[in-house]
Design an enzyme around this catalytic site. Structure first.
Site, PDB file in Angstrom:
ATOM      1  N   GLY A  92       0.809  -1.216   0.000  1.00  0.00           N
ATOM      2  CA  GLY A  92       0.000   0.000   0.000  1.00  0.00           C
ATOM      3  C   GLY A  92       0.840   1.262   0.000  1.00  0.00           C
ATOM      4  O   GLY A  92       0.348   2.354  -0.248  1.00  0.00           O
ATOM      5  N   ARG A  93       2.090   1.098   0.317  1.00  0.00           N
ATOM      6  CA  ARG A  93       2.980   2.268   0.331  1.00  0.00           C
ATOM      7  C   ARG A  93       4.413   1.901  -0.028  1.00  0.00           C
ATOM      8  O   ARG A  93       5.275   2.774  -0.088  1.00  0.00           O
ATOM      9  CB  ARG A  93       2.952   2.938   1.697  1.00  0.00           C
ATOM     10  CG  ARG A  93       3.262   1.990   2.843  1.00  0.00           C
ATOM     11  CD  ARG A  93       3.328   2.748   4.118  1.00  0.00           C
ATOM     12  NE  ARG A  93       3.320   1.863   5.267  1.00  0.00           N
ATOM     13  CZ  ARG A  93       3.549   2.264   6.503  1.00  0.00           C
ATOM     14  NH1 ARG A  93       3.803   3.542   6.724  1.00  0.00           N
ATOM     15  NH2 ARG A  93       3.514   1.421   7.492  1.00  0.00           N
ATOM     16  N   LYS A 113       9.829   2.349   0.897  1.00  0.00           N
ATOM     17  CA  LYS A 113       8.625   2.263   1.728  1.00  0.00           C
ATOM     18  C   LYS A 113       8.208   3.681   2.075  1.00  0.00           C
ATOM     19  O   LYS A 113       8.980   4.417   2.692  1.00  0.00           O
ATOM     20  CB  LYS A 113       8.930   1.452   2.992  1.00  0.00           C
ATOM     21  CG  LYS A 113       7.732   1.252   3.905  1.00  0.00           C
ATOM     22  CD  LYS A 113       8.050   0.200   4.951  1.00  0.00           C
ATOM     23  CE  LYS A 113       6.953   0.069   5.996  1.00  0.00           C
ATOM     24  NZ  LYS A 113       7.308  -0.963   7.004  1.00  0.00           N
ATOM     25  N   ASP A 125      -2.517   6.785   2.985  1.00  0.00           N
ATOM     26  CA  ASP A 125      -1.932   7.859   2.185  1.00  0.00           C
ATOM     27  C   ASP A 125      -0.671   7.427   1.438  1.00  0.00           C
ATOM     28  O   ASP A 125      -0.068   8.223   0.720  1.00  0.00           O
ATOM     29  CB  ASP A 125      -1.619   9.076   3.068  1.00  0.00           C
ATOM     30  CG  ASP A 125      -0.678   8.737   4.221  1.00  0.00           C
ATOM     31  OD1 ASP A 125      -0.146   7.602   4.257  1.00  0.00           O
ATOM     32  OD2 ASP A 125      -0.484   9.595   5.096  1.00  0.00           O
ATOM     33  N   GLY A 126      -0.263   6.185   1.632  1.00  0.00           N
ATOM     34  CA  GLY A 126       0.920   5.698   0.906  1.00  0.00           C
ATOM     35  C   GLY A 126       2.234   6.217   1.453  1.00  0.00           C
ATOM     36  O   GLY A 126       3.295   5.980   0.876  1.00  0.00           O
ATOM     37  N   ARG A 183       5.709 -13.006   0.584  1.00  0.00           N
ATOM     38  CA  ARG A 183       5.227 -13.358   1.928  1.00  0.00           C
ATOM     39  C   ARG A 183       4.293 -14.551   1.871  1.00  0.00           C
ATOM     40  O   ARG A 183       3.831 -14.913   0.786  1.00  0.00           O
ATOM     41  CB  ARG A 183       4.387 -12.181   2.488  1.00  0.00           C
ATOM     42  CG  ARG A 183       5.098 -10.885   2.501  1.00  0.00           C
ATOM     43  CD  ARG A 183       4.255  -9.788   1.816  1.00  0.00           C
ATOM     44  NE  ARG A 183       5.114  -8.630   1.530  1.00  0.00           N
ATOM     45  CZ  ARG A 183       5.354  -7.679   2.403  1.00  0.00           C
ATOM     46  NH1 ARG A 183       4.741  -7.679   3.551  1.00  0.00           N
ATOM     47  NH2 ARG A 183       6.187  -6.706   2.112  1.00  0.00           N
ATOM     48  N   ASP A 252       0.806 -11.675   6.332  1.00  0.00           N
ATOM     49  CA  ASP A 252       1.355 -10.811   5.288  1.00  0.00           C
ATOM     50  C   ASP A 252       2.704 -10.232   5.710  1.00  0.00           C
ATOM     51  O   ASP A 252       3.396  -9.626   4.887  1.00  0.00           O
ATOM     52  CB  ASP A 252       0.385  -9.673   4.939  1.00  0.00           C
ATOM     53  CG  ASP A 252      -0.111  -8.941   6.176  1.00  0.00           C
ATOM     54  OD1 ASP A 252      -0.826  -9.558   6.974  1.00  0.00           O
ATOM     55  OD2 ASP A 252       0.233  -7.759   6.353  1.00  0.00           O
ATOM     56  N   ASN A 253       3.086 -10.426   6.965  1.00  0.00           N
ATOM     57  CA  ASN A 253       4.408  -9.971   7.408  1.00  0.00           C
ATOM     58  C   ASN A 253       5.367 -11.136   7.626  1.00  0.00           C
ATOM     59  O   ASN A 253       6.407 -10.973   8.258  1.00  0.00           O
ATOM     60  CB  ASN A 253       4.273  -9.150   8.700  1.00  0.00           C
ATOM     61  CG  ASN A 253       3.582  -7.810   8.460  1.00  0.00           C
ATOM     62  OD1 ASN A 253       3.568  -7.306   7.329  1.00  0.00           O
ATOM     63  ND2 ASN A 253       3.003  -7.229   9.487  1.00  0.00           N
ATOM     64  N   ASP A 262       9.043  -6.302   7.906  1.00  0.00           N
ATOM     65  CA  ASP A 262       8.091  -5.271   8.328  1.00  0.00           C
ATOM     66  C   ASP A 262       8.240  -4.910   9.799  1.00  0.00           C
ATOM     67  O   ASP A 262       7.613  -5.482  10.670  1.00  0.00           O
ATOM     68  CB  ASP A 262       6.646  -5.692   8.030  1.00  0.00           C
ATOM     69  CG  ASP A 262       6.232  -5.220   6.643  1.00  0.00           C
ATOM     70  OD1 ASP A 262       7.124  -4.878   5.853  1.00  0.00           O
ATOM     71  OD2 ASP A 262       5.019  -5.193   6.356  1.00  0.00           O
TER      72      ASP A 262
HETATM   73  P1  AMP Z   1       1.669  -3.208   7.978  1.00  0.00           P
HETATM   74  O1  AMP Z   1       0.886  -3.307   9.252  1.00  0.00           O
HETATM   75  O2  AMP Z   1       2.633  -2.051   7.941  1.00  0.00           O
HETATM   76  O3  AMP Z   1       2.336  -4.491   7.624  1.00  0.00           O
HETATM   77  O4  AMP Z   1       0.613  -2.884   6.834  1.00  0.00           O
HETATM   78  C1  AMP Z   1      -0.536  -3.647   6.566  1.00  0.00           C
HETATM   79  C2  AMP Z   1      -1.130  -3.206   5.261  1.00  0.00           C
HETATM   80  O5  AMP Z   1      -1.530  -1.843   5.308  1.00  0.00           O
HETATM   81  C3  AMP Z   1      -0.190  -3.323   4.067  1.00  0.00           C
HETATM   82  O6  AMP Z   1      -0.944  -3.668   2.954  1.00  0.00           O
HETATM   83  C4  AMP Z   1       0.357  -1.917   3.953  1.00  0.00           C
HETATM   84  O7  AMP Z   1       0.825  -1.639   2.656  1.00  0.00           O
HETATM   85  C5  AMP Z   1      -0.864  -1.094   4.287  1.00  0.00           C
HETATM   86  N1  AMP Z   1      -0.514   0.231   4.796  1.00  0.00           N
HETATM   87  C6  AMP Z   1       0.010   0.529   6.005  1.00  0.00           C
HETATM   88  N2  AMP Z   1       0.200   1.845   6.124  1.00  0.00           N
HETATM   89  C7  AMP Z   1      -0.231   2.417   4.974  1.00  0.00           C
HETATM   90  C8  AMP Z   1      -0.297   3.756   4.484  1.00  0.00           C
HETATM   91  N3  AMP Z   1       0.089   4.800   5.208  1.00  0.00           N
HETATM   92  N4  AMP Z   1      -0.792   3.939   3.232  1.00  0.00           N
HETATM   93  C9  AMP Z   1      -1.201   2.903   2.499  1.00  0.00           C
HETATM   94  N5  AMP Z   1      -1.161   1.631   2.895  1.00  0.00           N
HETATM   95  C10 AMP Z   1      -0.689   1.385   4.120  1.00  0.00           C
HETATM   96 MG    MG Z   2       3.179  -5.463   6.275  1.00  0.00          MG
END
Ligand code: AMP
Ligand code: MG
Length: 488
Positions: A92-93, A113, A125-126, A183, A252-253, A262
C-alpha cells in the site's frame, strides 16, 4: 564499484505475469534530503559510497527520479491479520523499484517504503513517517549485525511533506533491500480466489530463485513448504533467544525466506517478561513475546493451506509437522550457547529455571546474559555483579550453585567459555528509549547524528565499546511512557 548509472537491473519479479502486482510509479515528494544510510547495505549493491553525495541518488531514493532499467511495481498479497483473513492487502505504500544484480551474482530487490499511493493503499496515504522509518532502518541493520535473518535498510530520505497520524508529522522513505519480499500472504491471495495456476507459478518462481536445490525434485512443493517451516523455526528461535518481539505477526508480514520483515511496533525485552506486548494496539496479547513461536506455527498452517492445491492435505500437514521440534531444537541450542552449557542432564532445567527467575525478579534480559559471560564457576563464588540484579538473592544463589556445579561437571573453563558466550550474548540492542532519543533529535532539531551513532554502535553488538557504556544500561524512567502502536 557501481555508479547510479551503471547499476545492473535484472527484475525477476517484474517478469512474472501481472497477476502478482500492479505497475505503479512512486509519487514524488518535495525537497528530499538524506537522513542516514548504511554503508554495509550500500555495499550489497556494489554502489560506490561517493554516490551518496549525489543529489540524483537522493532523488532516486525519494521516488522522484527513476533509473534506466527500473521496473516499478506494487506487489499484491493478502493475509490473516490478528487471526482474520483480509482478502486484499498488497504494497500500500511500498514500491519495488527493481532488482539489482551485484558482482557476486546476488539479486537484491530495492524497495522504497513510503513512496506514495498504490492500487493497494485502501484508505491509506501511501506514506511513512520519519519516526517509524528511523525505527525500521536502525532495527533492520541491527538485526543483521546480530546475525538474525532480516530485510536490510539502505537509507532514509526525509521530506517536509506533512503526513497526518495522531499528530502532524513529516514524511520519510526507507529504502529496503531483500532477495525477495514474497510473503505467506502472496500465496494466500490466490488460494482464497480459487486460482491454482498462480499459486503454482509463484511457487515455481520462489523455488527456482531462492530454493534452487529443490528445483530438480520430481515434486518439489512439499519439500519447499518444509524448508520454509524450518527457516521460520530457526528465525523464531533467534527472536526468542535475543528477546525480540515483532508485534504484528500477521501472515502478510511472514517472509517466504524466513527473514524478519516489516518493522512496525517491534520491541526488544528490557526486563524479562514472557508476556511482553510491544504493540500498544494488541490489547489481547495475540502477538505477546512468548506467543511468537506458536503464532508462527499457526501462520505456517495458513501457508500450508494455501499450498494444498499443489499437494494433499496430509502431505501439507506433514511438511510443516517438523516445525515444533525444529523450533525446540534451535531454541535450546541457542540458549545452551548463551549459558555456555553443553547438552546435559540439568541443562534444560537450568535454562527454564533461570528464565523463570528473571521474570519473577524483572531482571534485564540482555544485561543478565552479558554479565553471565563472566560467571565465576568456582564453588561458593559470590558472582556479585549478577546477584545484584535480583531482589530474591537466595533464589539466585541456589540457581548459581546448580549452574556452577553443571559447568564444573562439564569441565568448562571460565576463561575459554567467556569469549564464546560474548559472541552470542549481545551487549548492545536497539532498546526503545535509544531509538526514541534518536527520533526526538531528528524530529525536533533535524539532528541526525544520534541515528548514525546508534547505527555504528549496533553494527558491532557483541563487542565491548567502552565509550558507549551508557547505551548498554537499563532504560531510564521516562522510557516507561513510550507507547508504540501500529500507526506508522
Ligand atoms: P503493515 O501493518 O505495515 O504491515 O501494513 C498492513 C497493510 O496496510 C499493508 O498492505 C500496507 O501496505 C498497508 N498500509 C500501512 N500503512 C499504509 C499507508 N500509510 N498507506 C497505504 N497503505 C498502508
Ligand atoms: Mg506489512
Amino acid at each position: 564499484m557501481a555508479t547510479l548509472e551503471s547499476l545492473h537491473f535484472d527484475n525477476g519479479f517484474a517478469r512474472l505475469p501481472e497477476a502478482y502486482y500492479s505497475r505503479v510509479c512512486p509519487t514524488p515528494v518535495p525537497g528530499p534530503y538524506l537522513v542516514c544510510y548504511s554503508p554495509e547495505a550500500l555495499a550489497l549493491l556494489d554502489l560506490d559510497p561517493g554516490e551518496m553525495a549525489r543529489p540524483e541518488l537522493i532523488e532516486t531514493l525519494a521516488g522522484n527520479r527513476l533509473l534506466p532499467g527500473m521496473d516499478t511495481l506494487a506487489a499484491l498479497y493478502a493475509g490473516h491479520q490478528f487471526g482474520h483473513y483480509v482478502p486484499q492487502l498488497g504494497d500500500g505504500r511500498a514500491i519495488l523499484l527493481g532488482e539489482v544484480r551485484n558482482a557476486k551474482g546476488e539479486g537484491w530487490e530495492v524497495q522504497i517504503k513510503g513512496g506514495g499511493r498504490t492500487p493497494y493503499s485502501r484508505g491509506g496515504d501511501g506514506r511513512a513517517v520519519l519516526r517509524s522509518s528511523i525505527r525500521e532502518f536502525l532495527c533492520s541493520e541491527a538485526m543483521h549485525a546480530l546475525g538474525i535473518p532480516t530485510t536490510r535498510a539502505l537509507a532514509i530520505v526525509g521530506s517536509d511533506h506533512p503526513v497526518y497520524r495522531e499528530d502532524e508529522e513529516t514524511a520519510a522513505l526507507v529504502t529496503r533491500l531483500a532477495p525477495s519480499f514474497v510473503r505467506f500472504g502472496s500465496f494466500e491471495v490466490f488460494y482464497y480466489r480459487n486460482q491454482v495456476e498462480p499459486i503454482r507459478q509463484l511457487a515455481d518462481y520462489v523455488i527456482a530463485r531462492y530454493y534452487p536445490e529443490l528445483a530438480d525434485l520430481a515434486d518439489p512443493y512439499p519439500e519447499f513448504l518444509r524448508q520454509v517451516a524450518l527457516r521460520t523455526a530457526e528465525l523464531m528461535a533467534q527472536w526468542q533467544a535475543v528477546g525480540f518481539s515483532h508485534g504484528v505477526m500477521n501472515t502478510d508480514n511472514m517472509s517466504i525466506l524466513g527473514l524478519t520483515l516489516d518493522y512496525g511496533p517491534f520491541g526488544f525485552l528490557d526486563a524479562f517478561d514472557p508476556g511482553f506486548i510491544c504493540n500498544h494496539s494488541d490489547t489481547g496479547g495475540r502477538y505477546a513475546f512468548d506467543q511468537q513461536p506458536d503464532v508462527a506455527a499457526w501462520n505456517l498452517t495458513k501457508l500450508a493451506q494455501a499450498l494444498v492445491p499443489l499437494m494433499s492435505v496430509e502431505t501439507a500437514s506433514q511438511a510443516i509437522g517438523d516445525y515444533p521440534q525444529a523450533f525446540g531444537r534451535a531454541y535450546l541450542g541457542r540458549m545452551q550457547a548463551k549459558l555456555g552449557l553443553a547438552p546435559g542432564d540439568d541443562t534444560v532445567s537450568l535454562i527454564m529455571d533461570v528464565l523463570q527467575l528473571l521474570a519473577q525478579n524483572r531482571v534485564d534480559y540482555t544485561i543478565f546474559m552479558r554479565r553471565l559471560c563472566d560467571f565465576d564457576s568456582t564453588a561458593g563464588a559470590l558472582n556479585a555483579p549478577l546477584r545484584d540484579l535480583f531482589i530474591d538473592r537466595a533464589a539466585f544463589d541456589a540457581w548459581a550453585a546448580r549452574y556452577g556445579a553443571a559447568l564444573r561437571r562439564q569441565g568448562s573453563q571460565d576463561t575459554e567459555r567467556a569469549p564464546a558466550q560474548r559472541r552470542v550474548n549481545p551487549k548492545y540492542i536497539l532498546r526503545n528509549h535509544l531509538a526514541e532519543t534518536a527520533i526526538r533529535r531528528a524530529a525536533d532539531q533535524r539532528d541526525y547524528s544520534e541515528i548514525e551513532r546508534l547505527r555504528r554502535l549496533l553494527t558491532r553488538p557483541y563487542d565491548e565499546q567502552p565509550e558507549f557504556e551508557t547505551y548498554a544500561a537499563e532504560p531510564p524512567d521516562w522510557a516507561r511512557t513510550i507507547e508504540v502502536s501500529c500507526s506508522s
